[in-house]
Design a protein around this motif. Sequence first.
Motif, short mmCIF file in Angstrom:
data_model
loop_
_atom_site.label_atom_id
_atom_site.label_comp_id
_atom_site.label_asym_id
_atom_site.label_seq_id
_atom_site.Cartn_x
_atom_site.Cartn_y
_atom_site.Cartn_z
N THR A 137 0.78 -1.24 -0.02
CA THR A 137 0.19 0.03 0.16
C THR A 137 0.79 1.15 -0.13
OG1 THR A 137 -0.08 0.03 2.41
CG2 THR A 137 -2.03 -1.12 1.02
N ALA A 138 0.22 2.40 -0.46
CA ALA A 138 1.01 3.65 -0.43
C ALA A 138 -0.17 4.44 -0.63
CB ALA A 138 1.90 3.76 -1.55
N TYR A 150 3.29 3.88 -7.22
CA TYR A 150 4.16 3.38 -6.37
C TYR A 150 5.80 3.65 -6.26
CZ TYR A 150 -0.08 0.26 -5.54
OH TYR A 150 -1.37 -0.09 -5.33
N THR A 151 6.11 3.83 -7.58
CA THR A 151 7.83 4.13 -7.58
C THR A 151 7.97 5.61 -7.25
OG1 THR A 151 7.30 4.53 -10.11
CG2 THR A 151 7.84 2.24 -9.27
N PHE A 206 6.12 3.39 1.51
CA PHE A 206 5.03 2.39 1.05
C PHE A 206 4.98 1.56 2.50
CE2 PHE A 206 9.07 0.71 -0.60
CZ PHE A 206 8.85 -0.49 -0.04
N ASN A 229 1.27 5.74 5.57
CA ASN A 229 1.00 4.70 4.74
C ASN A 229 -0.45 3.90 5.17
OD1 ASN A 229 3.35 4.64 3.04
ND2 ASN A 229 4.31 4.26 5.04
N THR A 266 11.32 4.38 0.32
CA THR A 266 12.04 3.93 -0.87
C THR A 266 13.40 4.13 -0.94
OG1 THR A 266 10.14 4.38 -2.00
CG2 THR A 266 12.05 4.15 -3.30
#
Length: 381
Positions: free
Chosen positions: A244-245, A284-285, A290, A326, A340
């Motif tokens: 999830t994010a 997401y990236t 996340f 998150n 990240t």
Amino acid sequence: MQVDFDGFAGIRLIGDAIGQPSDPAILLLHDIAQTRRAWRNAADALVRTGRYVLNMDLRGHGDSEWPLDGQYNIDAFSNDLRALLAQMSRRPVIIAHGVTGWLVLRALAADAHKLAGGLVLVDPASSFSADIDGICDPRIAGALDLTSAIGILSRNASGFGIPVSIISGDKIERDVHRVHDGLATATVDGPADHNIALESHVPNLTSLIDGIQANLACVYRLGGSTRTLRDMMGCFATGVTVVTAMAPNGEPIGFTANSFTSVSLDPPLLLVCIVKDAQRAQSYTSAGHFAVNILQADQQLVSSHFAMKKDDKFTDVAWRRGEYGNPIICDSLGHFECETFNIVEAGDHYILIGRILNASFESWRDPLIYYRGKYRALDFK
């Protein structure tokens, strides 16, 4: 159990799934101007021999969608079949009746070995019954022209990368090497006889399927079937997570993943893999943070929910914001919140590596397990 698949251009295809999903898969396809009811007794008999059977209605037939635009040419049907096979978790043995065998040959012409494990043509025919009112869309009669297509397909039906067998009346041809030669002698000049109960073919079908499936060894070599490779990857049992994010617009997003592993303890790192063309992959990236939620044994529905392609996945799911904002799935076995650390492009996936900022788990819960396309539970015996 009734199931549905997305066909060509989003057409909804309806069928019945019968048996245990872990058993060898069979796809039954009725003739034009019939419905899946024609195969019903045969389907039950095949299940009793240890098969998992999908018995489908074609577009414009029975419970499947009847497209408003009246698209019933040979390409529409064959593209439906390709779309259906792409959504199946394993390569089935396809059993096609009457004219539908030609549609399957068209669908598999380019890359049969990637989509199916074998093909059995039952009473192949050169035309279909004109009596189609009620059970299928009457526009099919004017839209599906097989006359020229049969000539083209029969000349190009050799060289299939899968076993092909033909049942015509009481005659059986196994492992037909030159399919067009076999069809030339086996094809009925006219429609198939729908008065013959298809369940009468079950003993012969079982024998043919046994031979086909005995040769379906799961062997992969570079450049081979990606379906075989995926099946082999599925032999490695895993837990199930929901990643999830928060999207850039502040919307919670999530997807189901079992491609998750620890990377390092110092620094504390983990990774998840995201298909590049997945819905919201770029969100997401680029999120910066996340969470990975490890699902527990009673959260199979949560896993299936987040595996669906839909925009708002959080409406019917209990969740809260974690320490770093998150989305955290309530009642999960545990979760990790990450920032990240790195993103690596690898083939058709992004590898998202996260530095673990916090984590917690509830030790009394049991995990949800996934193995060979099916949810499993731990056995402590």
